[in-house]
Write an enzyme that holds these catalytic residues in place. Structure first.
Site, mmCIF file in Angstrom:
data_model
loop_
_atom_site.group_PDB
_atom_site.id
_atom_site.type_symbol
_atom_site.label_atom_id
_atom_site.label_comp_id
_atom_site.label_asym_id
_atom_site.label_seq_id
_atom_site.Cartn_x
_atom_site.Cartn_y
_atom_site.Cartn_z
ATOM 1 N N LYS A 60 0.845 -1.207 0.000
ATOM 2 C CA LYS A 60 0.000 0.000 0.000
ATOM 3 C C LYS A 60 0.875 1.250 0.000
ATOM 4 C CE LYS A 60 -4.052 -2.114 2.014
ATOM 5 N NZ LYS A 60 -3.467 -3.455 2.342
ATOM 6 N N ARG A 191 -7.573 -14.954 5.920
ATOM 7 C CA ARG A 191 -7.756 -15.844 7.070
ATOM 8 C C ARG A 191 -8.687 -17.020 6.800
ATOM 9 N NH1 ARG A 191 -9.205 -10.881 10.861
ATOM 10 N NH2 ARG A 191 -9.641 -10.043 8.773
HETATM 11 P P1 BMP Z 1 -8.595 -11.382 5.372
HETATM 12 O O1 BMP Z 1 -9.341 -12.178 4.288
HETATM 13 O O2 BMP Z 1 -7.843 -12.245 6.335
HETATM 14 O O3 BMP Z 1 -9.455 -10.366 6.039
HETATM 15 O O4 BMP Z 1 -7.433 -10.596 4.606
HETATM 16 C C1 BMP Z 1 -7.706 -9.586 3.678
HETATM 17 C C2 BMP Z 1 -6.423 -9.095 3.056
HETATM 18 O O5 BMP Z 1 -6.716 -8.011 2.187
HETATM 19 C C3 BMP Z 1 -5.392 -8.576 4.049
HETATM 20 O O6 BMP Z 1 -4.102 -8.809 3.496
HETATM 21 C C4 BMP Z 1 -5.659 -7.085 4.101
HETATM 22 O O7 BMP Z 1 -4.514 -6.341 4.445
HETATM 23 C C5 BMP Z 1 -6.064 -6.817 2.649
HETATM 24 N N1 BMP Z 1 -6.980 -5.657 2.469
HETATM 25 C C6 BMP Z 1 -8.193 -5.616 3.110
HETATM 26 O O8 BMP Z 1 -8.570 -6.516 3.859
HETATM 27 N N2 BMP Z 1 -9.005 -4.530 2.893
HETATM 28 C C7 BMP Z 1 -8.664 -3.507 2.083
HETATM 29 O O9 BMP Z 1 -9.440 -2.589 1.926
HETATM 30 C C8 BMP Z 1 -7.430 -3.565 1.416
HETATM 31 C C9 BMP Z 1 -6.596 -4.656 1.618
HETATM 32 O O10 BMP Z 1 -5.453 -4.736 0.977
#
Ligand code: BMP
Length: 211
Positions: A60, A191
């Site tokens: 980012k 996750r």
């Molecule tokens: P998870 O499915 O565990 O919530 O992970 C989502 C991933 O996407 C993480 O790497 C997070 O940093 C990224 N992300 C997000 O969740 N929301 C955003 O708006 C932008 C992201 O990059």
């Protein structure tokens, strides 16, 4: 086409390589960022590339153009095929990432609106729409837009046309993949796959949304 992109936010290189191997048949790309790179070093990208999948660097990037360009150069010299930068930093900084990506045959995705609840504090009220405009002006390849707010992502789709949308927020953050899959080009899942008892099976479940 809708891809499944694994957000590999684990904290050891060993876990990363093992989960990448188990999930590789069911995913289309791997996204890594600060959690894994700070733990295992940027060299993990070279090791992950053995799976033969595109690697997206999620740092980012949000800096002045020169620093953004230096970060992007480092990313692409480590075998990544895409980079994610923030849009709120403005046209020149976004352009630095886009141009560096394109110089290396890679892609640049710009965060337009984030998926977490607090994102509405800042991104709503016209900011996300302005960033979408910037994405078109800078010739970026696509945007990051929330699976947790499909109506907002649909709206952003009308502003960016056929540019790609990669969408995080399904699973652990509550977004429903069925509600977003037809609007976007890639669903980002972290996750719900890497914390599953059997990450391979979890990835296979999500692969139902691949088209
Ligand atoms: P998870 O499915 O565990 O919530 O992970 C989502 C991933 O996407 C993480 O790497 C997070 O940093 C990224 N992300 C997000 O969740 N929301 C955003 O708006 C932008 C992201 O990059």
């Amino acid at each position: 086409m809708t891809d499944i992109i694994l957000a590999l936010d684990v904290s050891t290189g060993k876990d990363a390589l093992s989960i990448a191997k188990k999930t590789a048949p069911f995913i289309d790309a791997i996204k890594i960022g600060y959690p894994l790179v700070l733990a295992a070093g940027l060299e993990i990208a070279n090791q992950l590339s053995d799976e033969g999948l595109p690697l997206i660097a999620d740092f980012k990037v949000a800096d002045i153009p020169n620093t953004s360009r230096l970060i992007a150069e480092e990313v692409f010299s480590h075998g990544f095929s895409g980079i994610i930068c923030h849009g709120f930093v403005g046209r020149d900084s976004v352009l630095a990432c886009v141009e560096t990506a394109h110089d290396h045959g890679g892609e640049c995705y710009v965060v337009t609106e984030m998926s977490h609840p607090g994102a509405v504090d800042f991104f709503h009220g016209g900011i996300a729409e302005r960033i979408a405009g910037l994405v078109c002006e800078t010739n970026a390849d696509g945007i990051i837009a929330p699976a947790t707010r499909p109506e907002r992502t649909s709206l952003l789709r009308t502003l960016i046309g056929t540019k790609k949308i990669l969408s995080p927020g399904v699973g652990a953050q509550g977004g429903d993949p069925a509600a977003i899959a037809s609007i976007v080009d890639g669903i980002i899942v972290g996750r719900a796959i890497y914390e599953a008892k059997d990450p391979g099976s979890a990835a296979e479940e999500y692969s139902r949304f691949r088209t």
